[in-house]
Motif scaffolding. Structure first.
Motif, short mmCIF file in Angstrom:
data_model
loop_
_atom_site.label_atom_id
_atom_site.label_comp_id
_atom_site.label_asym_id
_atom_site.label_seq_id
_atom_site.Cartn_x
_atom_site.Cartn_y
_atom_site.Cartn_z
N GLY A 1 -2.57 4.72 1.60
CA GLY A 1 -3.84 4.08 1.86
C GLY A 1 -4.45 3.34 0.69
O GLY A 1 -5.54 2.79 0.79
N LYS A 2 -3.75 3.32 -0.45
CA LYS A 2 -4.25 2.63 -1.64
C LYS A 2 -3.37 1.43 -1.97
O LYS A 2 -2.15 1.52 -1.88
N GLU A 3 -4.01 0.36 -2.36
CA GLU A 3 -3.26 -0.83 -2.74
C GLU A 3 -2.56 -0.59 -4.07
O GLU A 3 -3.17 -0.20 -5.06
N LEU A 4 -1.25 -0.83 -4.06
CA LEU A 4 -0.46 -0.68 -5.29
C LEU A 4 -0.31 -1.99 -6.03
O LEU A 4 -0.35 -2.02 -7.27
N TYR B 1 0.84 -1.20 0.00
CA TYR B 1 0.00 0.00 0.00
C TYR B 1 0.87 1.24 0.00
O TYR B 1 1.97 1.24 0.52
#
Length: 55
Positions: free
Chosen positions: A32-35, A29
Motif C-alpha cells: 500500500g506504499k509507493e516505492l 507499490y
C-alpha cells in the motif's frame, strides 16, 4: 502483481489522486506504499529494475 491502467485523457480524477502529471507514468507499490515511480521510460531493463523493488 496487479496492473492498473488509467486513461490519461478521461480519468483526470485518478491522475490527480495519484499526483500524475505526465503520460507513461509507472508507479510501483508494495504493502500500500509507493516505492518508486518513473515517467516516459521504455527500456525493458529500467522497467524490470523498478518492478523488482516490489518483490
Amino acid at each position: 502483481m496487479k496492473e492498473f491502467k488509467v486513461d490519461f485523457d478521461t480519468q483526470k480524477d485518478v491522475l490527480k489522486l495519484l499526483h500524475v502529471q505526465m503520460q507513461s507514468t509507472l508507479i510501483v507499490y508494495k504493502g500500500g506504499k509507493e516505492l518508486d515511480r518513473m515517467t516516459g521510460k521504455t527500456n525493458p531493463g529500467a522497467i524490470e529494475a523498478i518492478m523488482r523493488k516490489a518483490l
